[in-house]
Design an enzyme around this catalytic site. Structure first.
Site, PDB file in Angstrom:
ATOM      1  CD  GLU A  52      51.620  53.139  81.949  1.00 49.00           C
ATOM      2  OE1 GLU A  52      50.408  53.379  81.774  1.00 49.00           O
ATOM      3  OE2 GLU A  52      52.218  52.238  81.351  1.00 49.00           O
TER       4      GLU A  52
ATOM      5  N   GLY B 294      52.239  59.881  86.028  1.00 45.53           N
ATOM      6  CA  GLY B 294      51.814  61.191  86.529  1.00 45.53           C
ATOM      7  C   GLY B 294      50.901  61.864  85.527  1.00 45.53           C
TER       8      GLY B 294
ATOM      9  CE  LYS C  22      60.350  63.586  92.283  1.00 47.26           C
ATOM     10  NZ  LYS C  22      59.287  64.174  93.147  1.00 47.26           N
ATOM     11  N   PRO C  23      60.094  59.639  94.347  1.00 56.07           N
ATOM     12  CG  PRO C  23      59.935  59.303  96.661  1.00 56.07           C
ATOM     13  CD  PRO C  23      60.939  59.446  95.545  1.00 56.07           C
ATOM     14  CB  ALA C  24      54.527  62.098  94.715  1.00 60.10           C
TER      15      ALA C  24
ATOM     16  CD  GLU D 130      43.545  62.706  85.625  1.00 59.87           C
ATOM     17  OE1 GLU D 130      44.496  63.491  85.464  1.00 59.87           O
ATOM     18  OE2 GLU D 130      43.705  61.477  85.744  1.00 59.87           O
TER      19      GLU D 130
ATOM     20  CD1 TRP E 268      50.560  63.609  94.251  1.00 64.09           C
ATOM     21  CD2 TRP E 268      48.647  62.632  94.874  1.00 64.09           C
ATOM     22  NE1 TRP E 268      49.525  64.250  93.592  1.00 64.09           N
ATOM     23  CE2 TRP E 268      48.337  63.676  93.969  1.00 64.09           C
ATOM     24  CE3 TRP E 268      47.599  61.883  95.405  1.00 64.09           C
ATOM     25  CZ2 TRP E 268      47.025  63.976  93.578  1.00 64.09           C
ATOM     26  CZ3 TRP E 268      46.297  62.181  95.010  1.00 64.09           C
ATOM     27  CH2 TRP E 268      46.023  63.218  94.114  1.00 64.09           C
ATOM     28  CG  ASN E 269      47.398  58.116  92.089  1.00 61.55           C
ATOM     29  OD1 ASN E 269      48.609  57.968  91.906  1.00 61.55           O
ATOM     30  ND2 ASN E 269      46.510  57.801  91.174  1.00 61.55           N
TER      31      ASN E 269
ATOM     32  CB  CYS F  98      45.331  57.165  86.323  1.00 62.85           C
ATOM     33  SG  CYS F  98      45.786  55.483  86.717  1.00 62.85           S
TER      34      CYS F  98
HETATM   35  P1  NAP Z   1      52.426  65.015  88.490  1.00 62.74           P
HETATM   36  O1  NAP Z   1      52.232  66.367  89.025  1.00 62.74           O
HETATM   37  O2  NAP Z   1      52.573  64.833  87.043  1.00 62.74           O
HETATM   38  O3  NAP Z   1      53.692  64.413  89.267  1.00 62.74           O
HETATM   39  C1  NAP Z   1      54.155  63.095  89.064  1.00 62.74           C
HETATM   40  C2  NAP Z   1      55.611  63.018  89.464  1.00 62.74           C
HETATM   41  O4  NAP Z   1      56.400  63.808  88.573  1.00 62.74           O
HETATM   42  C3  NAP Z   1      55.898  63.542  90.855  1.00 62.74           C
HETATM   43  O5  NAP Z   1      56.922  62.778  91.448  1.00 62.74           O
HETATM   44  C4  NAP Z   1      56.390  64.954  90.556  1.00 62.74           C
HETATM   45  O6  NAP Z   1      57.158  65.513  91.589  1.00 62.74           O
HETATM   46  C5  NAP Z   1      57.201  64.716  89.315  1.00 62.74           C
HETATM   47  N1  NAP Z   1      57.470  65.896  88.483  1.00 62.74           N
HETATM   48  C6  NAP Z   1      56.810  67.067  88.445  1.00 62.74           C
HETATM   49  N2  NAP Z   1      57.383  67.903  87.542  1.00 62.74           N
HETATM   50  C7  NAP Z   1      58.428  67.229  87.001  1.00 62.74           C
HETATM   51  C8  NAP Z   1      59.414  67.540  86.006  1.00 62.74           C
HETATM   52  N3  NAP Z   1      59.429  68.705  85.383  1.00 62.74           N
HETATM   53  N4  NAP Z   1      60.324  66.614  85.694  1.00 62.74           N
HETATM   54  C9  NAP Z   1      60.321  65.403  86.299  1.00 62.74           C
HETATM   55  N5  NAP Z   1      59.430  65.059  87.247  1.00 62.74           N
HETATM   56  C10 NAP Z   1      58.483  65.953  87.586  1.00 62.74           C
HETATM   57  O7  NAP Z   1      51.243  64.050  88.928  1.00 62.74           O
HETATM   58  P2  NAP Z   1      50.570  63.949  90.342  1.00 62.74           P
HETATM   59  O8  NAP Z   1      49.788  65.192  90.565  1.00 62.74           O
HETATM   60  O9  NAP Z   1      51.553  63.537  91.365  1.00 62.74           O
HETATM   61  O10 NAP Z   1      49.605  62.682  90.110  1.00 62.74           O
HETATM   62  C11 NAP Z   1      48.356  62.725  89.529  1.00 62.74           C
HETATM   63  C12 NAP Z   1      48.399  62.407  88.040  1.00 62.74           C
HETATM   64  O11 NAP Z   1      48.980  61.110  87.819  1.00 62.74           O
HETATM   65  C13 NAP Z   1      47.030  62.304  87.425  1.00 62.74           C
HETATM   66  O12 NAP Z   1      47.005  62.989  86.196  1.00 62.74           O
HETATM   67  C14 NAP Z   1      46.827  60.808  87.197  1.00 62.74           C
HETATM   68  O13 NAP Z   1      45.919  60.473  86.189  1.00 62.74           O
HETATM   69  C15 NAP Z   1      48.198  60.378  86.886  1.00 62.74           C
HETATM   70  N6  NAP Z   1      48.320  58.933  87.100  1.00 62.74           N
HETATM   71  C16 NAP Z   1      48.415  58.101  86.004  1.00 62.74           C
HETATM   72  C17 NAP Z   1      48.488  56.724  86.182  1.00 62.74           C
HETATM   73  C18 NAP Z   1      48.591  55.779  85.006  1.00 62.74           C
HETATM   74  O14 NAP Z   1      48.886  54.612  85.239  1.00 62.74           O
HETATM   75  N7  NAP Z   1      48.361  56.197  83.788  1.00 62.74           N
HETATM   76  C19 NAP Z   1      48.473  56.200  87.476  1.00 62.74           C
HETATM   77  C20 NAP Z   1      48.358  57.072  88.552  1.00 62.74           C
HETATM   78  C21 NAP Z   1      48.298  58.441  88.351  1.00 62.74           C
HETATM   79  P3  NAP Z   1      56.405  66.435  92.718  1.00 62.74           P
HETATM   80  O15 NAP Z   1      55.738  65.493  93.611  1.00 62.74           O
HETATM   81  O16 NAP Z   1      57.479  67.175  93.380  1.00 62.74           O
HETATM   82  O17 NAP Z   1      55.446  67.307  91.988  1.00 62.74           O
HETATM   83 MG    MG Z   2      51.271  67.504  90.785  1.00 64.55          MG
END
Ligand code: NAP
Ligand code: MG
Length: 493
Positions: free
Chosen positions: A257, A236, A183-185, A393, A159-160, A291
């Site tokens: 990522e 994520g 599948k967006p956040a 983090e 979502w960021n 991130c």
């Molecule tokens: P997240 O909780 O890991 O969620 C990311 C996505 O995965 C969401 O669409 C989420 O759906 C989905 N998801 C959750 N559980 C899943 C499962 N078991 N199977 C498949 N998909 C699943 O991350 P977030 O809290 O949205 O975002 C923050 C994180 O993203 C931070 O750790 C950040 O560092 C990382 N990030 C990394 C980068 C990079 O380029 N390396 C860039 C931006 C962000 P829901 O929305 O329903 O939970």
């Molecule tokens: Mg999350």
């Protein structure tokens, strides 16, 4: 901003899925989407049912047969058209993003325009994907290496950066000849659905782009497990990335990522004003929900006090406001209560272990902040690696600072976490710059600046920050299989 504008925009997206070129009302349970600056429900998504997920994947699977054969030049023109449509509607798309994510509207618009730029970049790259001819050890043979699109991509995004993180995967799919199910956040679905509207308007053929909404643990996981999904492109958290890797029931391509915990080293030979400016931008932009945000700073003891006093002034000068009312605010609301709570917990943890507060530390004062997830940009000093702020983090507007005496000690600290996404350094000394950039175990290192990613260079993490790349030629190649064609033509001279 007129409230009616937002209502109108949401009405066209509320509870819709985008499958096979059609916006259809989802049949699953309704989940609310809230404005994090006010707590108001702005609309709903429908959690895609297993049948709807199947319909989306199946549409993408069928469309791949033809889309993969479309000439790169034609795919490029579609991407240019998409970029133009996104640019033309950037203001409305920004309103949607701010309403669901919280970032100030000018920042949201900047993100939308960068997505449009990505469309044009990938359009150009699409026409430049070529193969190789490899020398053979016997005459009469020729080896061709050709690149073929992988197939159906499932894009799962956080979502960021609700537009860019969807967009990079979408653009790479369109450029390569893959098809995609997004599948967006759960927190930021409307930006993705608005992008789907632009895909529909751009005339992208049926099934090439699909969007299904719902919970990651159900809808996201269903995509990961789907036998017709050939590649998962995930951005994520490291925890969910690992879960995806471990739960994938078939062998398929993965790009992950993941999370970061990015250090900044400020050496004795740094331009302190430039370092302060960089630290302010990269610690607090998007409320630190990046991130590649700076989480922790190691400053040479000789410039420690000077850096801290200038940095605290710079942080105190930042404005925090509802991003819809104040388009120019530096920080809007954080995206969720969970994100705010984690920031407060990391702050309490650091303070209880001896850190000292030098800026922020609280919710801003005023009635307008009471219902949203606001927090002042916060700096703590005298930190060490017993504190969460230095090793986990935070993903919030909080940064920890520690003094160091010897550069190798600072590099050791910088490498001392499971993450390896991005690292920063300010120094004007060439030997220091060389030492830092070669010893840091990170996928991206930015020296004397804090913009670690550009569109035409590969962007990816090491260690628990992920596998694979986005951006650049390397990023696009992640969407291709290589095929070696070994040809005997019999000509021996
Ligand atoms: P997240 O909780 O890991 O969620 C990311 C996505 O995965 C969401 O669409 C989420 O759906 C989905 N998801 C959750 N559980 C899943 C499962 N078991 N199977 C498949 N998909 C699943 O991350 P977030 O809290 O949205 O975002 C923050 C994180 O993203 C931070 O750790 C950040 O560092 C990382 N990030 C990394 C980068 C990079 O380029 N390396 C860039 C931006 C962000 P829901 O929305 O329903 O939970
Ligand atoms: Mg999350």
């Amino acid at each position: 901003m007129e409230k009616s504008t937002l209502t109108e925009l949401i009405k066209k997206l509320d509870s819709f899925l985008y499958i096979d070129h059609q916006f259809r009302k989802g049949l699953g349970v309704r989940l609310p989407v809230k404005n994090p600056a006010t707590g108001e429900v702005i609309g709903h998504i429908a959690a895609a049912t297993p049948e709807e997920v199947n319909a989306a994947v199946s549409a993408a699977h069928v469309a791949f047969q033809t889309w993969s054969k479309v000439l790169p030049k034609v795919r490029a023109s579609v991407l240019h058209r998409l970029g133009d449509l996104i640019t033309a509607d950037a203001s409305n798309m920004a309103i949607l993003m701010t309403a669901e994510q919280g970032k100030p509207i000018n920042e949201a618009k900047g993100e939308i325009l960068k997505l449009a730029e990505a469309c044009h970049f990938y359009a150009e790259e699409a026409t430049r994907v070529h193969g190789e001819i490899i020398p053979n050890d016997q005459s009469g043979f020729q080896s061709l290496v050709v690149r073929e699109p992988i197939g159906v991509v499932a894009a799962i995004t956080p979502w960021n950066y609700p537009a860019e993180l969807v967009g990079w995967k979408l653009c790479a799919s369109l450029a390569s000849g893959c098809t995609i199910v997004i599948k967006p956040a759960e927190l930021t679905p409307f930006t993705a659905l608005a992008i789907a509207q632009k895909c529909q308007e751009a005339g992208i053929p049926a099934g090439v782009v699909n969007v299904v909404t719902g919970k990651g643990s159900q809808v996201g996981q269903a995509l990961v497990e789907h036998p017709q999904v050939d590649k998962v492109a995930f951005t994520g958290s490291s925890a969910v990335g690992l879960q995806i890797q471990q739960s994938c029931p078939q062998v398929k391509r993965l790009s992950l990522e993941l999370g970061g915990n990015c250090p900044l080293i400020v050496t004795a030979h740094a331009d302190i004003d430039a370092a302060v400016q960089g630290a302010t931008r990269r610690s607090f932009r998007n409320c630190g929900q990046i991130c590649i945000a700076i989480n922790r700073i190691y400053v040479h003891r000789s410039v420690y006090q000077e850096f801290i006093s200038k940095f605290s002034q710079s942080a105190d000068a930042l404005t925090v406001a509802n991003g819809l009312d104040n388009p120019n605010a530096d920080l809007g609301a954080m995206a969720s209560a969970e994100a705010l709570t984690k920031t407060q917990q990391h702050l309490e943890d650091a303070m209880s272990k001896g850190a000292r507060l030098v800026a922020g530390g609280s919710v801003p004062e005023g009635d307008q902040y009471k219902r949203g997830y606001f927090f002042r940009p916060t700096i703590v000093m005298d930190c060490d690696h017993s504190m969460k702020v230095m090793i986990e983090e935070t993903f919030g507007p909080l940064v920890g600072i520690a003094a160091y005496d010897d550069l190798d000690e600072a590099i050791g600290y910088a490498n001392d976490t499971p993450y390896g996404l991005a690292a920063y350094c300010y120094s004007k000394d060439l030997a220091e710059i060389h030492s830092v950039s070669s010893k840091l175990e990170y996928g991206n290192v930015a020296i004397n600046n804090v913009d670690a990613g550009i569109m035409n260079a590969p962007y990816g993490g090491r260690k628990q920050s992920g596998i694979g790349y986005e951006h650049g030629r390397e990023g696009l190649l992640e969407y291709f299989n290589f095929k070696h064609v070994r040809l005997y033509h019999g000509v021996r001279e």
